[in-house]
Design a protein around this motif. Structure first.
Motif, short mmCIF file in Angstrom:
data_model
loop_
_atom_site.label_atom_id
_atom_site.label_comp_id
_atom_site.label_asym_id
_atom_site.label_seq_id
_atom_site.Cartn_x
_atom_site.Cartn_y
_atom_site.Cartn_z
N ALA A 241 -4.37 5.23 5.33
CA ALA A 241 -5.56 5.48 4.75
C ALA A 241 -6.79 5.34 5.47
O ALA A 241 -7.81 6.23 5.24
N LEU A 242 -6.88 4.53 6.14
CA LEU A 242 -8.32 4.40 6.98
C LEU A 242 -8.57 5.44 8.08
O LEU A 242 -9.35 5.96 7.99
N HIS B 108 -4.30 0.99 -3.96
CA HIS B 108 -4.76 -0.45 -3.37
C HIS B 108 -4.98 -0.39 -2.11
O HIS B 108 -5.78 -0.83 -1.45
N PRO B 109 -4.02 0.21 -1.09
CA PRO B 109 -4.28 0.46 0.22
C PRO B 109 -5.45 1.43 0.49
O PRO B 109 -6.55 0.96 1.39
N ALA B 110 -5.64 2.23 -0.44
CA ALA B 110 -6.90 3.32 -0.04
C ALA B 110 -7.97 2.62 -0.45
O ALA B 110 -9.14 2.80 0.10
N ASN C 201 0.27 1.27 5.26
CA ASN C 201 -0.49 2.22 4.04
C ASN C 201 -2.15 1.82 4.35
O ASN C 201 -2.62 2.99 4.03
N VAL C 202 -2.67 0.83 4.63
CA VAL C 202 -4.05 0.72 4.71
C VAL C 202 -4.66 1.34 6.30
O VAL C 202 -5.45 2.19 5.84
N THR D 112 -8.86 -0.65 -0.13
CA THR D 112 -9.05 -1.74 0.75
C THR D 112 -9.45 -0.91 2.00
O THR D 112 -10.65 -1.34 2.76
N ALA D 113 -8.89 0.40 2.25
CA ALA D 113 -9.64 0.75 3.61
C ALA D 113 -11.04 1.21 3.41
O ALA D 113 -11.74 1.24 4.27
#
Length: 76
Positions: free
Chosen positions: A56-57, A23-25, A52-53, A27-28
């Motif tokens: 990943a960003l 999910h965070p990946a 987390n986001v 979103t990023a």
């Protein structure tokens, strides 16, 4: 959920762990690639890379060939 937005999860994978990672990946990726349209050589500033986001960003921007700057943590 549209079928093109689904992905297969390996047998035996913990669904909660998969969601916590994917999910965070996702979103990023949406922010950086889909909406930001980052190109190699561009500069990306990540002001909140500790979560987390943001983490990943940073990884995705570097993999895309962008120069990545992140705001350092303030000193205590």
């Amino acid at each position: 959920m549209p079928a093109d937005r689904l992905c297969r999860v390996p047998d035996g994978a913990d669904p909660l762990a998969v969601v916590a990672m994917a999910h965070p990946a996702a979103t990023a990726y949406l922010a950086l690639v889909t909406f930001g349209r980052v190109l190699p050589g561009e500069t990306v500033l990540v002001a909140g890379g500790g979560g987390n986001v943001g983490g990943a960003l940073i990884e995705l921007a570097a993999a895309a060939g962008a120069r990545v700057f992140r705001r350092p943590r303030p000193l205590p």
